[in-house]
Design an enzyme around this catalytic site. Structure first.
Site, PDB file in Angstrom:
ATOM      1  N   ARG A 153      -8.215   0.428   0.522  1.00 30.30           N
ATOM      2  CA  ARG A 153      -9.259  -0.537   0.143  1.00 30.30           C
ATOM      3  C   ARG A 153      -8.994  -1.114  -1.233  1.00 30.30           C
ATOM      4  O   ARG A 153      -9.916  -1.555  -1.930  1.00 30.30           O
ATOM      5  CB  ARG A 153     -10.626   0.152   0.170  1.00 30.30           C
ATOM      6  CG  ARG A 153     -10.972   0.673   1.562  1.00 30.30           C
ATOM      7  CD  ARG A 153     -11.908   1.837   1.462  1.00 30.30           C
ATOM      8  NE  ARG A 153     -13.287   1.427   1.397  1.00 30.30           N
ATOM      9  CZ  ARG A 153     -14.249   2.137   0.838  1.00 30.30           C
ATOM     10  NH1 ARG A 153     -13.954   3.282   0.252  1.00 30.30           N
ATOM     11  NH2 ARG A 153     -15.493   1.712   0.840  1.00 30.30           N
ATOM     12  N   VAL A 154      -7.719  -1.105  -1.654  1.00 31.52           N
ATOM     13  CA  VAL A 154      -7.400  -1.519  -3.022  1.00 31.52           C
ATOM     14  C   VAL A 154      -7.143  -3.018  -3.107  1.00 31.52           C
ATOM     15  O   VAL A 154      -6.630  -3.625  -2.185  1.00 31.52           O
ATOM     16  CB  VAL A 154      -6.181  -0.733  -3.559  1.00 31.52           C
ATOM     17  CG1 VAL A 154      -6.576   0.693  -3.857  1.00 31.52           C
ATOM     18  CG2 VAL A 154      -5.027  -0.769  -2.563  1.00 31.52           C
ATOM     19  N   HIS A 162     -31.002 -14.428  -8.898  1.00 31.39           N
ATOM     20  CA  HIS A 162     -31.953 -13.668  -8.095  1.00 31.39           C
ATOM     21  C   HIS A 162     -31.425 -12.237  -7.943  1.00 31.39           C
ATOM     22  O   HIS A 162     -30.240 -12.059  -7.679  1.00 31.39           O
ATOM     23  CB  HIS A 162     -32.110 -14.342  -6.714  1.00 31.39           C
ATOM     24  CG  HIS A 162     -33.201 -13.744  -5.891  1.00 31.39           C
ATOM     25  ND1 HIS A 162     -33.085 -12.489  -5.324  1.00 31.39           N
ATOM     26  CD2 HIS A 162     -34.417 -14.207  -5.538  1.00 31.39           C
ATOM     27  CE1 HIS A 162     -34.190 -12.218  -4.657  1.00 31.39           C
ATOM     28  NE2 HIS A 162     -35.027 -13.248  -4.787  1.00 31.39           N
ATOM     29  N   ILE A 188       0.827  -1.201   0.000  1.00 32.21           N
ATOM     30  CA  ILE A 188       0.000   0.000   0.000  1.00 32.21           C
ATOM     31  C   ILE A 188       0.868   1.260   0.000  1.00 32.21           C
ATOM     32  O   ILE A 188       0.655   2.183  -0.792  1.00 32.21           O
ATOM     33  CB  ILE A 188      -0.928   0.009   1.242  1.00 32.21           C
ATOM     34  CG1 ILE A 188      -1.806  -1.247   1.239  1.00 32.21           C
ATOM     35  CG2 ILE A 188      -1.768   1.289   1.290  1.00 32.21           C
ATOM     36  CD1 ILE A 188      -2.678  -1.435   0.017  1.00 32.21           C
ATOM     37  N   LYS A 214     -13.959  -0.313   7.058  1.00 38.51           N
ATOM     38  CA  LYS A 214     -12.941  -1.185   6.444  1.00 38.51           C
ATOM     39  C   LYS A 214     -13.072  -2.622   6.944  1.00 38.51           C
ATOM     40  O   LYS A 214     -13.046  -3.583   6.159  1.00 38.51           O
ATOM     41  CB  LYS A 214     -11.551  -0.626   6.760  1.00 38.51           C
ATOM     42  CG  LYS A 214     -10.407  -1.547   6.439  1.00 38.51           C
ATOM     43  CD  LYS A 214     -10.313  -1.809   4.950  1.00 38.51           C
ATOM     44  CE  LYS A 214      -9.501  -3.044   4.653  1.00 38.51           C
ATOM     45  NZ  LYS A 214      -8.357  -2.826   3.833  1.00 38.51           N
ATOM     46  N   THR A 235      -5.138  -1.030   8.144  1.00 40.33           N
ATOM     47  CA  THR A 235      -6.391  -1.570   8.677  1.00 40.33           C
ATOM     48  C   THR A 235      -6.216  -1.801  10.180  1.00 40.33           C
ATOM     49  O   THR A 235      -5.260  -2.454  10.597  1.00 40.33           O
ATOM     50  CB  THR A 235      -6.717  -2.898   7.984  1.00 40.33           C
ATOM     51  OG1 THR A 235      -6.706  -2.672   6.578  1.00 40.33           O
ATOM     52  CG2 THR A 235      -8.075  -3.428   8.423  1.00 40.33           C
ATOM     53  N   CYS A 285      -5.406  -9.983   4.402  1.00 40.66           N
ATOM     54  CA  CYS A 285      -6.475  -9.042   4.750  1.00 40.66           C
ATOM     55  C   CYS A 285      -7.719  -9.777   5.241  1.00 40.66           C
ATOM     56  O   CYS A 285      -8.103  -9.666   6.393  1.00 40.66           O
ATOM     57  CB  CYS A 285      -6.838  -8.205   3.533  1.00 40.66           C
ATOM     58  SG  CYS A 285      -5.411  -7.459   2.755  1.00 40.66           S
ATOM     59  N   ASP A 317      11.061   3.255   5.102  1.00 43.92           N
ATOM     60  CA  ASP A 317      10.836   1.882   5.543  1.00 43.92           C
ATOM     61  C   ASP A 317      11.899   1.521   6.573  1.00 43.92           C
ATOM     62  O   ASP A 317      13.051   1.937   6.459  1.00 43.92           O
ATOM     63  CB  ASP A 317      10.865   0.906   4.363  1.00 43.92           C
ATOM     64  CG  ASP A 317      10.058  -0.351   4.673  1.00 43.92           C
ATOM     65  OD1 ASP A 317       8.944  -0.491   4.151  1.00 43.92           O
ATOM     66  OD2 ASP A 317      10.540  -1.176   5.494  1.00 43.92           O
ATOM     67  N   LYS A 353      -4.347 -16.329  -4.383  1.00 42.69           N
ATOM     68  CA  LYS A 353      -5.505 -16.181  -5.278  1.00 42.69           C
ATOM     69  C   LYS A 353      -5.008 -16.095  -6.721  1.00 42.69           C
ATOM     70  O   LYS A 353      -3.805 -15.983  -6.951  1.00 42.69           O
ATOM     71  CB  LYS A 353      -6.350 -14.973  -4.885  1.00 42.69           C
ATOM     72  CG  LYS A 353      -5.687 -13.632  -5.080  1.00 42.69           C
ATOM     73  CD  LYS A 353      -6.710 -12.539  -4.768  1.00 42.69           C
ATOM     74  CE  LYS A 353      -6.191 -11.183  -5.180  1.00 42.69           C
ATOM     75  NZ  LYS A 353      -7.187 -10.142  -4.972  1.00 42.69           N
TER      76      LYS A 353
HETATM   77  N1  SAJ Z   1     -11.767 -16.046  -2.307  1.00 41.72           N
HETATM   78  C1  SAJ Z   1     -12.616 -17.142  -2.351  1.00 41.72           C
HETATM   79  N2  SAJ Z   1     -13.813 -17.023  -3.013  1.00 41.72           N
HETATM   80  C2  SAJ Z   1     -14.180 -15.874  -3.620  1.00 41.72           C
HETATM   81  C3  SAJ Z   1     -13.331 -14.751  -3.567  1.00 41.72           C
HETATM   82  C4  SAJ Z   1     -12.114 -14.867  -2.886  1.00 41.72           C
HETATM   83  O1  SAJ Z   1     -12.329 -18.214  -1.796  1.00 41.72           O
HETATM   84  O2  SAJ Z   1     -15.246 -15.839  -4.218  1.00 41.72           O
HETATM   85  C5  SAJ Z   1     -10.483 -16.149  -1.605  1.00 41.72           C
HETATM   86  C6  SAJ Z   1      -9.303 -15.826  -2.528  1.00 41.72           C
HETATM   87  O3  SAJ Z   1      -8.912 -16.936  -3.288  1.00 41.72           O
HETATM   88  C7  SAJ Z   1      -8.261 -15.406  -1.509  1.00 41.72           C
HETATM   89  C8  SAJ Z   1      -9.089 -14.710  -0.421  1.00 41.72           C
HETATM   90  O4  SAJ Z   1     -10.421 -15.150  -0.616  1.00 41.72           O
HETATM   91  O5  SAJ Z   1      -7.615 -16.529  -0.947  1.00 41.72           O
HETATM   92  C9  SAJ Z   1      -9.058 -13.194  -0.453  1.00 41.72           C
HETATM   93  O6  SAJ Z   1      -9.079 -12.730  -1.793  1.00 41.72           O
HETATM   94  P1  SAJ Z   1      -9.928 -11.440  -2.239  1.00 41.72           P
HETATM   95  O7  SAJ Z   1      -9.695 -11.204  -3.680  1.00 41.72           O
HETATM   96  O8  SAJ Z   1     -11.327 -11.590  -1.803  1.00 41.72           O
HETATM   97  O9  SAJ Z   1      -9.343 -10.250  -1.339  1.00 41.72           O
HETATM   98  P2  SAJ Z   1      -7.876  -9.651  -1.021  1.00 41.72           P
HETATM   99  O10 SAJ Z   1      -7.483 -10.175   0.321  1.00 41.72           O
HETATM  100  O11 SAJ Z   1      -6.937  -9.848  -2.136  1.00 41.72           O
HETATM  101  O12 SAJ Z   1      -8.230  -8.070  -0.917  1.00 41.72           O
HETATM  102  C10 SAJ Z   1      -9.247  -7.654  -0.033  1.00 41.72           C
HETATM  103  C11 SAJ Z   1     -10.190  -6.677  -0.754  1.00 41.72           C
HETATM  104  N3  SAJ Z   1     -11.381  -6.413   0.034  1.00 41.72           N
HETATM  105  C12 SAJ Z   1     -12.634  -6.517  -0.487  1.00 41.72           C
HETATM  106  O13 SAJ Z   1     -12.838  -6.849  -1.622  1.00 41.72           O
HETATM  107  C13 SAJ Z   1     -13.772  -6.196   0.428  1.00 41.72           C
HETATM  108  C14 SAJ Z   1      -9.449  -5.362  -1.043  1.00 41.72           C
HETATM  109  O14 SAJ Z   1     -10.328  -4.402  -1.613  1.00 41.72           O
HETATM  110  C15 SAJ Z   1      -8.861  -4.808   0.259  1.00 41.72           C
HETATM  111  O15 SAJ Z   1      -8.155  -3.588   0.034  1.00 41.72           O
HETATM  112  C16 SAJ Z   1      -7.887  -5.842   0.794  1.00 41.72           C
HETATM  113  O16 SAJ Z   1      -8.639  -7.030   1.105  1.00 41.72           O
HETATM  114  C17 SAJ Z   1      -7.220  -5.282   2.024  1.00 41.72           C
HETATM  115  O17 SAJ Z   1      -6.062  -4.833   1.899  1.00 41.72           O
HETATM  116  O18 SAJ Z   1      -7.847  -5.218   3.086  1.00 41.72           O
END
Ligand code: SAJ
Length: 453
Positions: A173-174, A263, A14, A225, A135, A279, A33, A336
């Site tokens: 929130r990116v 739906h 970030i 957040k 966060t 996160c 840093d 991911k």
């Molecule tokens: N995952 C699933 N099923 C899904 C979506 C994700 O199992 O349908 C898993 C992914 O494979 C991964 C984990 O969840 O292991 C998290 O992945 P993610 O893409 O949902 O989220 P992050 O951790 O990469 O980023 C999140 C984001 N938050 C939201 O979408 C609400 C990002 O916007 C935040 O800035 C970030 O957390 C953060 O830094 O807090």
């Protein structure tokens, strides 16, 4: 604009994009840093993290003369704290011998935030703005950061009178993989400890944010957040639990979710091998720790998602008959798809558990081909990974893995079984190429029907 010089503490996923973006929008930025290796790498023109477009952005920021890298803060108009806030686990032992084991307790680890605030305090001048982007558990800005900064002799929140400093929480929130675009396009929530703090931060961020900037108080911003990431965790837990139900009832969870999502008021996420990254698997614990008596749902969701790698291992065990001595190739290791970030990756947990159960595990990730998992054999090429496997297991839906051609794989690999934990492959293509296919969240009756048994 009243801010000309910025100090950004923490040059990770970030802080570095944020510092560079401010610098390319005309502000003078000192990026700080505490890790000497990070400072040295960046000063030598290198990059210690991978994010699409980041290298070009950092190079442009440094070339403009606006971004300098340092190992300590210095006087500035505004300070941004963007350091990690992980948790640590307390393994409580049973109160008395023979009594049941106590559940582990997780605590937010605020050490990096605290030392960043302590590092800023000596440089604070009246009217300065301090922004906490990390966060943080509810009330951190007010109860933890403000008192540390007040050791400077200035009061938090009286910046507009000229005898204090301004303070806000402006959560990042990116989305990793899309950070540079989302930094500019996403709406931004700014929680001030007073209105003049929030207005000042809006002034600063409006130098590059094209989304709407919405003002609130600091504790609400912290909650917002945490609620966003908790919402996602609970939704994924629900999908993971549905995958277990689908297996029990002989249905296909992916088909069922797609139909349910037709739906107009349903939007289920996808099941998978679990929730990784730094996160979504972390932040809900901040709420549970802060109020364990009123967060059973959030706690349960964390428990479901943490158990999902084990559930996937079980699926592999059932599909292969046994794990002991079986040559298994795991495809995908990152947390991911289409990122090379391995932190808290559920795919790694699956690979490790398989190896501990006696399987001979080969791992391959096209984005991190040199990554190693304890107890597993890394393959640096797809060919090496496929060669002598008995079963191929898809754990991360990287685009290049999804696009594998089943017929070609059949000629490259001795495996005739595939396990797809992420709905990355079209089962009928793999069946047509001679593979027995198992899929997460697809019941045995459905599987044998689809496998043509
Ligand atoms: N995952 C699933 N099923 C899904 C979506 C994700 O199992 O349908 C898993 C992914 O494979 C991964 C984990 O969840 O292991 C998290 O992945 P993610 O893409 O949902 O989220 P992050 O951790 O990469 O980023 C999140 C984001 N938050 C939201 O979408 C609400 C990002 O916007 C935040 O800035 C970030 O957390 C953060 O830094 O807090």
């Amino acid at each position: 604009m009243r801010f000309h010089k910025l100090c950004v503490l923490g040059l990770g996923y970030i802080g570095l994009p944020t510092a560079s973006t401010f610098a390319t929008h005309g502000l003078r930025v000192v990026g700080v840093d505490v890790n000497p290796q990070v400072v040295e790498t960046l000063r030598n023109g290198g990059l210690h993290i991978h994010e699409p477009g980041l290298r070009v952005l950092v190079q442009a920021a440094v070339a403009s003369g606006n971004l300098v890298i340092s190992d300590r803060p210095e006087e500035a108009d505004a300070f941004i704290i963007a350091v990690p806030t992980p948790f640590y686990v307390d393994h409580l032992s049973a109160a008395n011998p023979g009594e049941p084991q106590q559940p582990d307790v997780r605590h937010a680890d605020l050490r990096a935030v605290i030392s960043a605030a302590e590092a800023v305090a000596p440089f604070l001048r009246p009217g300065n703005l301090v922004i906490l982007e990390s966060t943080s558990p509810p009330r951190t800005t007010v109860d933890v950061v403000a008192p540390i900064l007040e050791r400077s002799g200035l009061k938090a929140g009286s910046g507009s009178n000229g005898d204090g400093f301004l303070l806000v929480h402006c959560p990042e929130r990116v989305l990793p993989g899309h950070i540079l675009r989302e930094l500019i396009e996403n709406d931004r929530v700014i929680g001030g400890i007073d209105l003049s703090s929030a207005l000042a931060a809006r002034d600063l961020y409006s130098s590059f944010v094209r989304g709407e900037i919405v003002l609130t108080d600091a504790t609400t911003a912290e909650m917002v957040k945490l609620m966003e990431n908790t919402y996602r965790d609970v939704n994924i837990a629900l999908a993971n639990e549905f995958s277990r139900l689908a297996e029990r009832f002989g249905t296909d969870v992916w088909e069922a979710i797609a139909l349910a999502n037709r739906h107009p008021r349903v939007n289920l996420l996808n099941p998978g091998p679990g929730v990784g990254g730094h996160c979504i698997g972390v932040d809900p614990w901040f709420l549970v720790e802060a109020a364990p008596d009123i967060t059973p749902l959030i706690h349960a969701a964390r428990t479901v998602n943490d158990a999902q790698p084990e559930f996937v291992v079980d699926l592999i065990r059932r599909t292969c008959g046994s794990l002991e001595g079986n040559h298994l190739t795991v495809l995908g290791l990152s947390y991911k798809p289409d990122v090379d970030d391995l932190r808290e990756s559920p795919a790694i947990k699956v690979a490790q558990t398989l190896a501990r159960a006696g399987a001979l595990v080969t791992t391959y990730d096209p984005l991190t081909p040199t990554a190693t998992v304890p107890g597993c054999q890394p393959a640096e090429t797809l060919e090496a990974a496929l060669h002598s496997a008995e079963c191929l297991i898809l754990l991360v839906a990287h685009t290049s893995l999804k696009n594998l051609d089943a017929r070609r794989v059949a000629t490259q690999s001795s495996a005739r079984i595939v396990v797809d934990a992420v709905n990355g492959w079209v089962a009928s293509d793999w069946q047509a190429a001679g593979f027995h296919v198992a899929r997460l969240g697809v019941g045995e009756q459905m599987l044998s029907r689809k496998n043509g048994a």
